[in-house]
Design a protein around this motif. Structure first.
Motif, PDB file in Angstrom:
ATOM      1  N   ASP A   1       9.206   4.123   1.861  1.00 22.85           N
ATOM      2  CA  ASP A   1       8.522   3.365   0.808  1.00 22.85           C
ATOM      3  C   ASP A   1       7.618   4.271  -0.024  1.00 22.85           C
ATOM      4  O   ASP A   1       7.520   4.133  -1.244  1.00 22.85           O
ATOM      5  CB  ASP A   1       7.688   2.235   1.421  1.00 22.85           C
ATOM      6  N   GLN A   2       6.955   5.196   0.637  1.00 21.20           N
ATOM      7  CA  GLN A   2       6.060   6.110  -0.078  1.00 21.20           C
ATOM      8  C   GLN A   2       6.827   7.099  -0.940  1.00 21.20           C
ATOM      9  O   GLN A   2       6.393   7.471  -2.028  1.00 21.20           O
ATOM     10  CB  GLN A   2       5.196   6.906   0.917  1.00 21.20           C
ATOM     11  N   GLY A   3       7.965   7.581  -0.417  1.00 21.57           N
ATOM     12  CA  GLY A   3       8.733   8.576  -1.143  1.00 21.57           C
ATOM     13  C   GLY A   3       8.066   9.930  -1.209  1.00 21.57           C
ATOM     14  O   GLY A   3       8.307  10.714  -2.141  1.00 21.57           O
ATOM     15  N   LEU A   4       7.244  10.256  -0.215  1.00 21.60           N
ATOM     16  CA  LEU A   4       6.505  11.512  -0.215  1.00 21.60           C
ATOM     17  C   LEU A   4       6.978  12.469   0.870  1.00 21.60           C
ATOM     18  O   LEU A   4       6.330  13.486   1.134  1.00 21.60           O
ATOM     19  CB  LEU A   4       5.004  11.235  -0.014  1.00 21.60           C
ATOM     20  N   GLY A   5       8.098  12.168   1.511  1.00 23.88           N
ATOM     21  CA  GLY A   5       8.523  12.970   2.646  1.00 23.88           C
ATOM     22  C   GLY A   5       7.644  12.673   3.841  1.00 23.88           C
ATOM     23  O   GLY A   5       7.105  11.577   3.983  1.00 23.88           O
ATOM     24  N   GLY A   6       7.488  13.635   4.743  1.00 21.91           N
ATOM     25  CA  GLY A   6       6.635  13.410   5.902  1.00 21.91           C
ATOM     26  C   GLY A   6       7.136  14.133   7.126  1.00 21.91           C
ATOM     27  O   GLY A   6       8.117  14.907   7.075  1.00 21.91           O
TER      28      GLY A   6
ATOM     29  N   SER B   1      -0.069  14.389  -7.889  1.00 24.11           N
ATOM     30  CA  SER B   1      -0.673  15.209  -6.844  1.00 24.11           C
ATOM     31  C   SER B   1       0.349  15.702  -5.819  1.00 24.11           C
ATOM     32  O   SER B   1       0.100  16.681  -5.122  1.00 24.11           O
ATOM     33  CB  SER B   1      -1.793  14.434  -6.126  1.00 24.11           C
ATOM     34  N   ARG B   2       1.507  15.068  -5.748  1.00 26.95           N
ATOM     35  CA  ARG B   2       2.521  15.535  -4.788  1.00 26.95           C
ATOM     36  C   ARG B   2       3.011  16.941  -5.131  1.00 26.95           C
ATOM     37  O   ARG B   2       3.537  17.646  -4.269  1.00 26.95           O
ATOM     38  CB  ARG B   2       3.699  14.564  -4.741  1.00 26.95           C
ATOM     39  N   GLN B   3       2.828  17.347  -6.382  1.00 30.29           N
ATOM     40  CA  GLN B   3       3.259  18.687  -6.766  1.00 30.29           C
ATOM     41  C   GLN B   3       2.485  19.760  -6.011  1.00 30.29           C
ATOM     42  O   GLN B   3       2.975  20.862  -5.790  1.00 30.29           O
ATOM     43  CB  GLN B   3       3.075  18.880  -8.280  1.00 30.29           C
ATOM     44  N   THR B   4       1.251  19.442  -5.624  1.00 27.34           N
ATOM     45  CA  THR B   4       0.433  20.387  -4.873  1.00 27.34           C
ATOM     46  C   THR B   4       0.472  20.117  -3.383  1.00 27.34           C
ATOM     47  O   THR B   4      -0.109  20.871  -2.597  1.00 27.34           O
ATOM     48  CB  THR B   4      -1.030  20.305  -5.348  1.00 27.34           C
ATOM     49  N   GLY B   5       1.133  19.032  -2.966  1.00 23.38           N
ATOM     50  CA  GLY B   5       1.166  18.659  -1.561  1.00 23.38           C
ATOM     51  C   GLY B   5      -0.099  17.973  -1.088  1.00 23.38           C
ATOM     52  O   GLY B   5      -0.234  17.639   0.092  1.00 23.38           O
ATOM     53  N   GLN B   6      -1.035  17.727  -2.014  1.00 28.51           N
ATOM     54  CA  GLN B   6      -2.282  17.047  -1.667  1.00 28.51           C
ATOM     55  C   GLN B   6      -2.172  15.590  -2.122  1.00 28.51           C
ATOM     56  O   GLN B   6      -2.541  15.242  -3.242  1.00 28.51           O
ATOM     57  CB  GLN B   6      -3.480  17.731  -2.347  1.00 28.51           C
ATOM     58  N   PHE B   7      -1.623  14.760  -1.248  1.00 27.31           N
ATOM     59  CA  PHE B   7      -1.389  13.379  -1.622  1.00 27.31           C
ATOM     60  C   PHE B   7      -2.699  12.607  -1.746  1.00 27.31           C
ATOM     61  O   PHE B   7      -3.748  13.026  -1.253  1.00 27.31           O
ATOM     62  CB  PHE B   7      -0.503  12.685  -0.579  1.00 27.31           C
ATOM     63  N   GLN B   8      -2.618  11.470  -2.395  1.00 24.77           N
ATOM     64  CA  GLN B   8      -3.761  10.584  -2.512  1.00 24.77           C
ATOM     65  C   GLN B   8      -3.911   9.744  -1.239  1.00 24.77           C
ATOM     66  O   GLN B   8      -2.918   9.330  -0.627  1.00 24.77           O
ATOM     67  CB  GLN B   8      -3.584   9.651  -3.705  1.00 24.77           C
ATOM     68  N   VAL B   9      -5.138   9.494  -0.862  1.00 27.97           N
ATOM     69  CA  VAL B   9      -5.443   8.591   0.250  1.00 27.97           C
ATOM     70  C   VAL B   9      -5.880   7.264  -0.353  1.00 27.97           C
ATOM     71  O   VAL B   9      -6.516   7.220  -1.408  1.00 27.97           O
ATOM     72  CB  VAL B   9      -6.547   9.181   1.149  1.00 27.97           C
ATOM     73  N   GLY B  10      -5.522   6.168   0.317  1.00 36.01           N
ATOM     74  CA  GLY B  10      -5.783   4.857  -0.243  1.00 36.01           C
ATOM     75  C   GLY B  10      -6.878   4.081   0.474  1.00 36.01           C
ATOM     76  O   GLY B  10      -7.273   4.397   1.602  1.00 36.01           O
ATOM     77  N   HIS B  11      -7.361   3.066  -0.221  1.00 39.34           N
ATOM     78  CA  HIS B  11      -8.353   2.136   0.321  1.00 39.34           C
ATOM     79  C   HIS B  11      -8.003   0.760  -0.217  1.00 39.34           C
ATOM     80  O   HIS B  11      -7.598   0.622  -1.380  1.00 39.34           O
ATOM     81  CB  HIS B  11      -9.757   2.533  -0.118  1.00 39.34           C
TER      82      HIS B  11
ATOM     83  N   ALA C   1       0.800  -1.227   0.000  1.00 37.64           N
ATOM     84  CA  ALA C   1       0.000   0.000   0.000  1.00 37.64           C
ATOM     85  C   ALA C   1       0.835   1.280   0.000  1.00 37.64           C
ATOM     86  O   ALA C   1       0.562   2.193  -0.790  1.00 37.64           O
ATOM     87  CB  ALA C   1      -0.973  -0.017   1.175  1.00 37.64           C
ATOM     88  N   PRO C   2       1.848   1.422   0.880  1.00 37.69           N
ATOM     89  CA  PRO C   2       2.608   2.680   0.861  1.00 37.69           C
ATOM     90  C   PRO C   2       3.334   2.926  -0.465  1.00 37.69           C
ATOM     91  O   PRO C   2       3.410   4.072  -0.928  1.00 37.69           O
ATOM     92  CB  PRO C   2       3.602   2.504   2.017  1.00 37.69           C
ATOM     93  N   VAL C   3       3.868   1.871  -1.061  1.00 35.23           N
ATOM     94  CA  VAL C   3       4.547   2.033  -2.349  1.00 35.23           C
ATOM     95  C   VAL C   3       3.556   2.472  -3.413  1.00 35.23           C
ATOM     96  O   VAL C   3       3.804   3.405  -4.192  1.00 35.23           O
ATOM     97  CB  VAL C   3       5.242   0.717  -2.758  1.00 35.23           C
ATOM     98  N   LEU C   4       2.401   1.808  -3.440  1.00 35.85           N
ATOM     99  CA  LEU C   4       1.387   2.157  -4.431  1.00 35.85           C
ATOM    100  C   LEU C   4       0.856   3.570  -4.193  1.00 35.85           C
ATOM    101  O   LEU C   4       0.584   4.308  -5.138  1.00 35.85           O
ATOM    102  CB  LEU C   4       0.245   1.150  -4.381  1.00 35.85           C
ATOM    103  N   ARG C   5       0.700   3.945  -2.932  1.00 36.85           N
ATOM    104  CA  ARG C   5       0.218   5.292  -2.637  1.00 36.85           C
ATOM    105  C   ARG C   5       1.218   6.339  -3.139  1.00 36.85           C
ATOM    106  O   ARG C   5       0.824   7.379  -3.682  1.00 36.85           O
ATOM    107  CB  ARG C   5       0.000   5.457  -1.134  1.00 36.85           C
ATOM    108  N   GLY C   6       2.495   6.055  -2.945  1.00 34.11           N
ATOM    109  CA  GLY C   6       3.491   6.978  -3.467  1.00 34.11           C
ATOM    110  C   GLY C   6       3.425   7.094  -4.979  1.00 34.11           C
ATOM    111  O   GLY C   6       3.490   8.201  -5.532  1.00 34.11           O
ATOM    112  N   LEU C   7       3.244   5.964  -5.675  1.00 31.98           N
ATOM    113  CA  LEU C   7       3.137   5.989  -7.131  1.00 31.98           C
ATOM    114  C   LEU C   7       1.876   6.734  -7.563  1.00 31.98           C
ATOM    115  O   LEU C   7       1.913   7.549  -8.494  1.00 31.98           O
ATOM    116  CB  LEU C   7       3.120   4.562  -7.678  1.00 31.98           C
TER     117      LEU C   7
END
Length: 684
Positions: A549-554, A254-264, A243-249
């Motif tokens: 794994d996400q590669g989105l910072g935090g 959307s990471r350009q705006t800082g509004q990441f995707q939420v997963g299910h 999940a975290p890897v897929l969420r990062g992909l």
């Protein structure tokens, strides 16, 4: 308006139909009723139509979600209709048909409801109905299934012309109770609300029986060896890792705006069976058909083409390859059909990712959007099963999908959405979140738009706090003992399954025992260091795995204490553990900065009111040290500060938000005092 009998019956009908996802999916379809109201100017009677407004859901609809229009004006638009090439102009014309303040914004389907000469109209997206609508020989199957009681309407994009088409069929075929809309869904009508509802259900139930009686046993083909579902435990373990890897992909754009995707995540049996069958690659590549489906699931999903038992590193490598290919294909799709007036491409990442043996991952701007996308794709699987059972699945072509996905009217709907909150798309995990400071942090982060995992060793308390915030789309409770490495890892796995990963972790769990040096036992020392020093280490280590794994910072935030730098009597174990936490902030800021992970701390003074630590005995112990009544301890702490103010849990929560809400994006390794000014604790 909501007191009108017609409106009450309309809402009740919609609630019943919308409660069963076999009838229509969340947010899909619309219902209407016609009746008489009073002109707000003349006071005289006027014919009205109440119809579900743009973006609503019939299952949860209220009177405020209805658009209210004058029927005479709406039907007068027929005389000025400029033709199918300019039918989008008619949506703007609906505004001139509104009655009074008009209620909700009229939807594109308003003409369908207003032009049909029946008091009540339902437009729904039932799986069985769409199965016939997407079958290659849909017109013939509709005739076989319904005779002349339900008729076929060839595919046409929703709009004024479709309303004219359906109205003509209803007028010219008085025996008909409704239609199958090619590639789309069903529409039914009736003289009363009860008759309309009964006819909608008759169409759905008749189509369901027809598919069951005439369909072949394995419409998706035989089982594909190696693609069968893993056991539930192994599915969830692998899903939590993926999940975290897929969420990062899925957040690449959307990471350009800082509004990441939420997963299910869903491992519904229907999804697992679909992915275990030989025909799933062909069918998934065809994409969905009903506009409400592909607007939420995108034109097609990303499908992993490896067996279920493939080693995880190989799966991750292949998913990254497939993601890159998906983005190239989506851009080619956009460039193939985009015109000079098309909206800009909204992002090339998938909304649905299918992993054989494991299940379905879906992504959206928030948890509800991601969950609903999964529900829609499950509907699409059911549609494909029905169509393949009696014919061949044949959705509308890509050119038509693009016309709807990048429709100016759809773009206008997106532009009307409210501005996201500062932490929208962020997933927070707060330890010790079931009470005191932790609960205050949870509430503040949720209020600012974050999805929150309330982690606490008292899971009942965590559940209470999560329940106060809302349903599982906003907050979930998780049992965790921060001194248990396996338990900590399990908490992050739960976060991954609930929301797709984590972005913001608050190390808040703590306790305190106030004793002098000679009275402090080995057990006292070990307990406090296990919970705060070791516990923070374990939580941060588990968090770092997910964040990388996400590669989105935090963000990692430590709730330390002014005692990490202030030397006071009778708390050596507590203060030493807090000093350990404080230096972890500096060490991890240095180590994780290269990955975009910011690590900061908050140093509160004694938080007496609302604090779980103080309520558990620490307050009485510290009051005895300072020689004041326990009930006056908060005031005592306040008097010794420069500002003379008592520190409350909400003040600590404010600092956490300040550090993570976006304004301090270039700050890491910092400790923020929240102590009303204790000079001896000034950082040097």
């Amino acid at each position: 308006m909501s007191n009108e009998p017609e409106v009450a019956a309309l809402l009740d009908r919609g609630h019943r139909l919308g409660a069963d996802r076999r009838n229509t999916n969340y947010g899909g379809g619309n219902t209407s009723a016609k009746g008489t109201g009073n002109d707000p100017v003349t006071g005289g009677p006027v014919e009205l139509i109440w119809v579900k407004g743009s973006g609503g859901d019939i299952g949860t609809l209220t009177g405020a979600g209805l658009a209210v229009l004058r029927l005479d004006r709406l039907r007068a638009l027929v005389e000025v209709y400029p033709g199918v090439d300019r039918e989008d102009e008619m949506v703007g014309a609906f505004d001139y048909c509104l009655h009074g303040r008009g209620g909700a914004a009229p939807s594109i389907d308003t003409a369908m409801h207003g032009l049909v000469d029946a008091a009540h109209v339902d437009h729904l997206h039932p799986d069985a109905g769409i199965a016939l609508a997407t079958a290659a020989d849909g017109p013939e199957l509709t005739r076989r299934c319904f005779g002349d009681r339900v008729l076929w309407v060839p595919w046409r994009r929703p709009g004024f012309q479709l309303g004219l088409d359906i109205a003509a069929i209803a007028r010219d075929n008085p025996q008909a109770i409704g239609v199958i809309l090619g590639g789309h869904g069903i529409t039914a009508w009736g003289a009363t609300s009860a008759e309309c509802e009964a006819r909608s259900l008759e169409i759905i139930e008749t189509a369901t029986r027809f598919l069951a009686e005439h369909g072949r046993a394995e419409p998706f083909g035989p089982v594909l060896p190696g693609y069968e579902a893993l056991s539930a435990e192994r599915r969830h373990d692998r899903a939590a890792a993926l999940a975290p890897v897929l969420r990062g992909l899925a957040s690449t754009d959307s990471r350009q705006t800082g509004q990441f995707q939420v997963g299910h995540f869903s491992d519904d049996p229907a999804v697992l069976d679909f992915l275990a069958r030989t025909e799933h690659p062909r069918l998934a590549a065809l994409g969905t058909s009903c506009p409400d489906h592909f607007l939420r699931t995108k034109v097609r999903p990303l499908v992993l083409d490896l067996p279920a038992e493939t080693p995880l590193p190989d799966v991750l490598d292949r998913l990254r390859e497939l993601h890159e290919a998906y983005r190239k294909d989506y851009r080619a799709y956009y460039e193939r059909f985009a015109g000079p007036d098309s909206p800009a491409m909204r992002g090339a990442d998938p909304a649905i990712v299918l992993v054989p043996g494991v299940g379905m991952f879906s992504f959206g701007r928030d948890k509800q959007t991601a969950r609903v996308a999964a529900e829609y794709y499950l509907n699409a699987i059911n549609v494909m099963r029905g169509a393949e059972a009696v014919s061949t699945y044949s959705p509308i072509d890509e050119a038509e999908k693009f016309r709807i996905e990048y429709w100016q009217l759809e773009e206008a709907k997106l532009q009307r959405m409210p501005k996201p909150k500062p932490l929208a798309g962020r997933i927070a995990l707060v330890t010790g979140g079931g009470s005191g400071i932790g609960a205050a942090i949870v509430r503040r982060l949720a209020a600012e738009g974050a999805c929150v995992v309330v982690a606490d060793r008292n899971v009942e308390a965590a559940a209470t706090v999560a329940g106060e915030i809302g349903n599982a789309d906003r907050a979930v409770p998780v049992l965790v003992d921060v001194t248990d490495p396996a338990g900590v890892e399990a908490a992050f796995a739960a976060a991954a399954l609930a929301f797709g990963g984590v972005d913001l972790v608050v190390n808040n769990a703590g306790l305190s025992i106030s004793k002098s040096l000679l009275e402090t036992t080995d057990a006292d020392w070990d307990l406090q260091h296990d919970v705060m020093a070791k516990g923070s280490f374990l939580v941060s280590r588990a968090a770092a795995r997910v964040l990388l794994d996400q590669g989105l910072g935090g963000d990692l935030v430590y709730i330390s204490s002014k005692n990490s730098v202030f030397a006071g009597p009778n708390n050596i174990a507590y203060s030493a553990a807090k000093a350990d936490q404080a230096h972890q902030v500096r060490l991890l800021a240095a180590e994780l900065g290269a990955h975009g992970v910011r690590v900061n701390g908050v140093n509160p003074d004694g938080v007496v009111r609302g604090s779980g630590i103080f309520a558990s005995g620490w307050g009485a112990q510290r009051a005895a040290v300072y020689g004041v009544p326990e009930e006056e301890l908060g005031a005592y702490y306040a008097r010794r500060t420069l500002l003379g103010r008592e520190v409350l849990p909400e003040h600590v929560a404010n600092a956490v938000f300040a550090l993570t809400g976006g304004e301090l994006s270039h700050t890491t390794g910092l400790h923020v005092p929240v102590d009303s000014g204790v000079a001896a604790a000034f950082l040097r």
